[in-house]
Design a protein around this motif. Structure first.
Motif, PDB file in Angstrom:
ATOM      1  N   ALA A 111     -21.322  -8.599   1.295  1.00 45.32           N
ATOM      2  CA  ALA A 111     -21.683  -9.862   1.828  1.00 45.32           C
ATOM      3  C   ALA A 111     -20.670  -9.612   3.807  1.00 45.32           C
ATOM      4  CB  ALA A 111     -20.869 -11.140   1.523  1.00 45.32           C
ATOM      5  N   ALA A 112     -20.049  -9.003   3.739  1.00 46.58           N
ATOM      6  CA  ALA A 112     -19.482  -8.684   5.227  1.00 46.58           C
ATOM      7  C   ALA A 112     -20.517  -8.495   6.020  1.00 46.58           C
ATOM      8  CB  ALA A 112     -17.911  -8.980   5.688  1.00 46.58           C
ATOM      9  N   VAL A 113     -20.793  -7.152   5.878  1.00 46.60           N
ATOM     10  CA  VAL A 113     -21.880  -6.334   6.682  1.00 46.60           C
ATOM     11  C   VAL A 113     -23.105  -7.259   6.869  1.00 46.60           C
ATOM     12  CG1 VAL A 113     -23.420  -5.146   6.602  1.00 46.60           C
ATOM     13  CG2 VAL A 113     -21.005  -4.692   5.428  1.00 46.60           C
ATOM     14  N   SER A 114     -23.600  -8.261   5.841  1.00 47.83           N
ATOM     15  CA  SER A 114     -24.880  -8.929   6.180  1.00 47.83           C
ATOM     16  C   SER A 114     -24.524  -9.912   6.496  1.00 47.83           C
ATOM     17  CB  SER A 114     -25.720  -9.778   4.519  1.00 47.83           C
ATOM     18  OG  SER A 114     -24.843 -10.102   3.640  1.00 47.83           O
ATOM     19  N   ASN A 115     -23.244  -9.886   6.704  1.00 46.66           N
ATOM     20  CA  ASN A 115     -23.029 -11.707   7.900  1.00 46.66           C
ATOM     21  C   ASN A 115     -22.612 -11.160   9.048  1.00 46.66           C
ATOM     22  OD1 ASN A 115     -23.418 -14.497   7.960  1.00 46.66           O
ATOM     23  ND2 ASN A 115     -21.050 -14.441   7.902  1.00 46.66           N
ATOM     24  N   GLY A 116     -22.811  -9.868   9.886  1.00 43.83           N
ATOM     25  CA  GLY A 116     -22.514  -9.804  10.666  1.00 43.83           C
ATOM     26  C   GLY A 116     -21.188  -9.100  11.377  1.00 43.83           C
ATOM     27  N   VAL A 117     -20.559  -9.408  10.172  1.00 41.06           N
ATOM     28  CA  VAL A 117     -19.191  -9.145  10.627  1.00 41.06           C
ATOM     29  C   VAL A 117     -18.841  -7.660  11.116  1.00 41.06           C
ATOM     30  CG1 VAL A 117     -16.683  -8.936   9.183  1.00 41.06           C
ATOM     31  CG2 VAL A 117     -18.892 -10.489   9.091  1.00 41.06           C
ATOM     32  N   ARG A 118     -18.125  -7.043  11.532  1.00 47.65           N
ATOM     33  CA  ARG A 118     -17.657  -5.461  11.664  1.00 47.65           C
ATOM     34  C   ARG A 118     -16.129  -5.445  11.705  1.00 47.65           C
ATOM     35  NH1 ARG A 118     -20.254  -0.988  10.393  1.00 47.65           N
ATOM     36  NH2 ARG A 118     -18.738  -0.118  11.843  1.00 47.65           N
ATOM     37  N   LEU A 119     -15.539  -5.195  10.499  1.00 45.68           N
ATOM     38  CA  LEU A 119     -14.295  -5.356  10.232  1.00 45.68           C
ATOM     39  C   LEU A 119     -12.828  -4.840  10.792  1.00 45.68           C
ATOM     40  CD1 LEU A 119     -14.435  -6.016   6.147  1.00 45.68           C
ATOM     41  CD2 LEU A 119     -14.001  -7.503   7.837  1.00 45.68           C
ATOM     42  N   TRP A 162     -38.264  -4.696 -13.531  1.00 43.75           N
ATOM     43  CA  TRP A 162     -37.104  -4.990 -12.566  1.00 43.75           C
ATOM     44  C   TRP A 162     -38.072  -4.079 -11.350  1.00 43.75           C
ATOM     45  CZ3 TRP A 162     -35.290  -0.601  -9.898  1.00 43.75           C
ATOM     46  CH2 TRP A 162     -34.819   0.539 -10.737  1.00 43.75           C
ATOM     47  N   ASP A 163     -37.619  -4.975  -9.439  1.00 45.26           N
ATOM     48  CA  ASP A 163     -38.235  -4.389  -8.417  1.00 45.26           C
ATOM     49  C   ASP A 163     -35.963  -4.876  -7.806  1.00 45.26           C
ATOM     50  OD1 ASP A 163     -39.210  -2.458  -6.556  1.00 45.26           O
ATOM     51  OD2 ASP A 163     -41.251  -4.732  -7.260  1.00 45.26           O
ATOM     52  N   CYS A 164     -36.666  -3.978  -6.675  1.00 49.69           N
ATOM     53  CA  CYS A 164     -35.455  -3.592  -5.297  1.00 49.69           C
ATOM     54  C   CYS A 164     -36.247  -4.247  -4.312  1.00 49.69           C
ATOM     55  CB  CYS A 164     -34.676  -2.640  -5.186  1.00 49.69           C
ATOM     56  SG  CYS A 164     -34.162  -2.021  -6.264  1.00 49.69           S
ATOM     57  N   ILE A 165     -35.493  -5.713  -3.767  1.00 51.42           N
ATOM     58  CA  ILE A 165     -35.155  -5.648  -2.756  1.00 51.42           C
ATOM     59  C   ILE A 165     -33.989  -6.058  -1.864  1.00 51.42           C
ATOM     60  CG2 ILE A 165     -36.924  -8.107  -3.419  1.00 51.42           C
ATOM     61  CD1 ILE A 165     -34.795  -9.411  -3.402  1.00 51.42           C
ATOM     62  N   PRO A 166     -34.176  -6.477  -0.246  1.00 51.59           N
ATOM     63  CA  PRO A 166     -33.130  -5.710   1.026  1.00 51.59           C
ATOM     64  C   PRO A 166     -31.978  -7.084  -0.119  1.00 51.59           C
ATOM     65  CG  PRO A 166     -34.581  -5.877   2.400  1.00 51.59           C
ATOM     66  CD  PRO A 166     -35.379  -6.609   0.800  1.00 51.59           C
ATOM     67  N   LEU A 167     -30.409  -6.393   0.481  1.00 53.74           N
ATOM     68  CA  LEU A 167     -29.534  -7.650   0.004  1.00 53.74           C
ATOM     69  C   LEU A 167     -29.691  -9.217   0.824  1.00 53.74           C
ATOM     70  CD1 LEU A 167     -26.405  -5.243   0.795  1.00 53.74           C
ATOM     71  CD2 LEU A 167     -27.490  -5.629  -1.083  1.00 53.74           C
ATOM     72  N   PRO A 168     -29.465  -9.903   0.693  1.00 52.96           N
ATOM     73  CA  PRO A 168     -29.534 -11.000   1.007  1.00 52.96           C
ATOM     74  C   PRO A 168     -29.177 -11.242   2.654  1.00 52.96           C
ATOM     75  CG  PRO A 168     -27.765 -11.546  -0.917  1.00 52.96           C
ATOM     76  CD  PRO A 168     -28.795 -10.501  -0.411  1.00 52.96           C
ATOM     77  N   ALA A 169     -29.346 -12.226   3.141  1.00 53.53           N
ATOM     78  CA  ALA A 169     -28.720 -12.153   4.691  1.00 53.53           C
ATOM     79  C   ALA A 169     -28.024 -13.397   4.843  1.00 53.53           C
ATOM     80  CB  ALA A 169     -30.762 -12.247   5.723  1.00 53.53           C
ATOM     81  N   GLY A 170     -27.003 -12.942   5.219  1.00 53.18           N
ATOM     82  CA  GLY A 170     -26.335 -14.317   5.480  1.00 53.18           C
ATOM     83  C   GLY A 170     -26.404 -14.975   6.919  1.00 53.18           C
ATOM     84  N   PRO A 171     -25.726 -16.433   7.270  1.00 51.93           N
ATOM     85  CA  PRO A 171     -25.661 -17.190   8.696  1.00 51.93           C
ATOM     86  C   PRO A 171     -25.789 -16.209  10.107  1.00 51.93           C
ATOM     87  CG  PRO A 171     -24.504 -18.026   7.100  1.00 51.93           C
ATOM     88  CD  PRO A 171     -24.788 -17.228   7.006  1.00 51.93           C
ATOM     89  N   SER A 172     -24.945 -14.930  10.172  1.00 57.39           N
ATOM     90  CA  SER A 172     -24.580 -15.186  11.340  1.00 57.39           C
ATOM     91  C   SER A 172     -25.421 -13.758  11.073  1.00 57.39           C
ATOM     92  CB  SER A 172     -23.606 -15.208  11.353  1.00 57.39           C
ATOM     93  OG  SER A 172     -22.945 -16.100  11.733  1.00 57.39           O
ATOM     94  N   GLY A 173     -25.906 -12.949  10.096  1.00 57.88           N
ATOM     95  CA  GLY A 173     -26.804 -11.266   9.668  1.00 57.88           C
ATOM     96  C   GLY A 173     -27.452 -11.244   9.632  1.00 57.88           C
ATOM     97  N   GLY A 174     -27.933 -10.679   8.853  1.00 56.89           N
ATOM     98  CA  GLY A 174     -29.611 -10.328   8.364  1.00 56.89           C
ATOM     99  C   GLY A 174     -29.431  -9.108   7.080  1.00 56.89           C
ATOM    100  N   ASN A 175     -30.340  -9.486   6.729  1.00 56.69           N
ATOM    101  CA  ASN A 175     -30.734  -8.264   5.574  1.00 56.69           C
ATOM    102  C   ASN A 175     -30.555  -6.399   5.578  1.00 56.69           C
ATOM    103  OD1 ASN A 175     -33.402 -10.239   5.672  1.00 56.69           O
ATOM    104  ND2 ASN A 175     -32.172 -10.307   3.859  1.00 56.69           N
ATOM    105  N   ILE A 176     -29.627  -6.404   5.965  1.00 53.73           N
ATOM    106  CA  ILE A 176     -28.427  -5.943   6.314  1.00 53.73           C
ATOM    107  C   ILE A 176     -27.412  -5.405   5.374  1.00 53.73           C
ATOM    108  CG2 ILE A 176     -27.048  -4.422   8.148  1.00 53.73           C
ATOM    109  CD1 ILE A 176     -27.581  -6.439  10.393  1.00 53.73           C
ATOM    110  N   SER A 177     -27.521  -3.280   5.221  1.00 52.58           N
ATOM    111  CA  SER A 177     -26.559  -2.741   4.779  1.00 52.58           C
ATOM    112  C   SER A 177     -26.230  -1.669   4.834  1.00 52.58           C
ATOM    113  CB  SER A 177     -27.492  -2.362   3.242  1.00 52.58           C
ATOM    114  OG  SER A 177     -27.576  -1.194   3.153  1.00 52.58           O
TER     115      SER A 177
END
Length: 433
Positions: free
Chosen positions: A211-219, A291-306
């Motif tokens: 979730a942190a990655v998809s919200n643009g967080v670099r810890l 079943w199928d696969c899609i990208p991870l959901p995007a946070g409000p400050s990020g994107g569909n990122i893994s």
């Protein structure tokens, strides 16, 4: 002695001489040693474990007459780290060797790897542009290159299409958001058998790190000397995860729930997607629902990122065959045919991004997956947007510490800000010891 016997003796002498000469030539030929393991780096079944490396060796030896390439076969993935460390301790490490991302930092920091940056600068035929940014960064330490990617991996979100259809819910779009994820999880979590206990759920195994990655967080700072847990985007992440946990109504969702088809969403690696989507592994694993696969959901400050993980290839700092080793690494990492075999023979993603966008890749992808929510272009876009994992000393220690603190925070009421500030200070104290 008869003429026939003289001819036979002469023939025998000539044969022995030829064999001896061939043996001496072989003994004097340059030998390049490589370190590899059998099977997949990604925890999935894989047939033909040596197909890619054997073809690379064949092609390399054709291009370098008189050079022989050798490797030890039969080393399993789980035993490889110990084997390689032992070879280094004895001073007998291979010239070139595979490195999973989690082991790279150790060898780069301890001087076990030859720096490749000078070789890249001197090699007009080599271009770093063939790699996605995160994949290339996975082979860097302190801004200098020490390894090349030869296989890549990203995380996608598994979607139980049968469960969604039964509940009248549409398949989420590829650009879905946290809000979509939360709304669906709340809607799909329910008691289906009337016993008062939820037995159908929205998600399983989704982590706060994802979730942190998809919200643009670099810890963490790149050198691992400082952390950023007090980032406002991290507060957004924790609040979102608290809402997600509430959607499960206090029930601990298990892997069995998922396997039984009672969970809508679960993060999957691309390797799992490639393995369990087509026959025959689909029948053995997830045949009771579509079943199928899609990208991870995007946070409000990020994107569909893994995060992008990589299987790397490096050169021993003590290798006496630098030019040959560099040529072999380039072939394994950058030759279009070899990289095409990564997609065909393994369940990983190729290091060369143009290989993933090729016509052959489209055919392989369709053959494997049939009708899919994600096209080759979609997967390629996800690769371009991916970020490299954290790699520094004490990472495991501070992440374990942070994991306990954040899980406790998810289950406690606010204020979040003070708690995250405190966590950041505590983690920084550990990192600066």
């Amino acid at each position: 002695m008869s003429v026939r016997r003289k001819i036979g003796a002469l023939f025998l002498v000539l044969l022995i001489t030829a064999l001896l000469a061939a043996w001496l030539v072989q003994r004097s030929s340059p030998v390049l040693t490589i370190g590899i393991f059998a099977g997949s780096n990604w925890g999935v079944p894989q047939g033909e474990p040596y197909a890619i490396i054997d073809r690379t060796i064949e092609k390399f030896e054709e291009a370098h007459p008189g050079v022989r390439v050798q490797y030890v076969s039969g080393i399993q993935r789980e035993d490889y780290a110990e084997w390689l460390a032992g070879e280094f301790q004895r001073g007998e490490e291979p010239d070139v060797f595979l490195l999973p991302t989690e082991d790279f930092e150790l060898y780069a920091e301890k001087g076990g790897l030859r720096e490749l940056s000078p070789l890249v600068e001197q090699d007009a035929e080599f271009s770093t542009e063939i790699y996605d940014r995160a994949a290339y960064q996975n082979g860097q330490h302190d801004g200098r290159l020490y390894a090349l990617p030869c296989e890549n991996m990203i995380t996608l979100m598994f979607v139980n299409k049968t469960l969604l259809a039964r509940e009248g819910a549409d398949m989420p779009p590829l650009s879905w958001t946290w809000a979509d994820f939360l709304a669906l999880s709340q809607r799909l979590t329910k008691d289906t058998d009337g016993d008062g206990i939820p037995d159908q759920f929205g998600f399983y195994d989704y982590t706060w790190e994802q979730a942190a990655v998809s919200n643009g967080v670099r810890l963490f700072r790149e050198d691992g000397k400082s952390s950023y847990f007090a980032d406002p985007r991290m507060e957004e992440t924790v609040r979102f995860l608290q809402e997600l946990e509430e959607a499960n109504e206090g029930h601990k969702v298990t892997a069995r729930d998922f396997d039984m088809g009672r969970v809508a969403f679960r993060p999957f690696t691309f390797a799992e997607y490639r393995t369990y989507k087509p026959y025959p592994w689909r029948v053995k694993k997830y045949s009771s629902f579509e079943w199928d696969c899609i990208p991870l959901p995007a946070g409000p400050s990020g994107g569909n990122i893994s995060t992008m993980d990589s299987l790397l290839v490096g050169m021993s700092a003590r290798s006496g065959r630098q030019e040959l080793a560099w040529s072999f690494m380039k072939m394994l990492s950058g030759d279009p045919e070899i990289q095409g075999m990564v997609l065909e023979k393994s369940h990983a993603l190729p290091a060369r991004r143009d290989v993933l966008r090729s016509r052959a890749a489209e055919e392989i992808f369709l053959w494997d997956s049939g009708e899919s929510a994600m096209t080759v272009e979609d997967v390629s876009t996800a690769m371009q947007n991916a970020v490299p994992p954290y790699r520094f000393d004490r990472l495991s220690e501070v992440m374990l510490y942070a994991d306990r603190a954040i899980h406790a925070l998810i289950n406690e009421p606010p204020p979040f800000h003070n708690a995250l500030n405190r966590l950041q200070k505590e983690v920084n104290a550990i990192l600066q010891q």
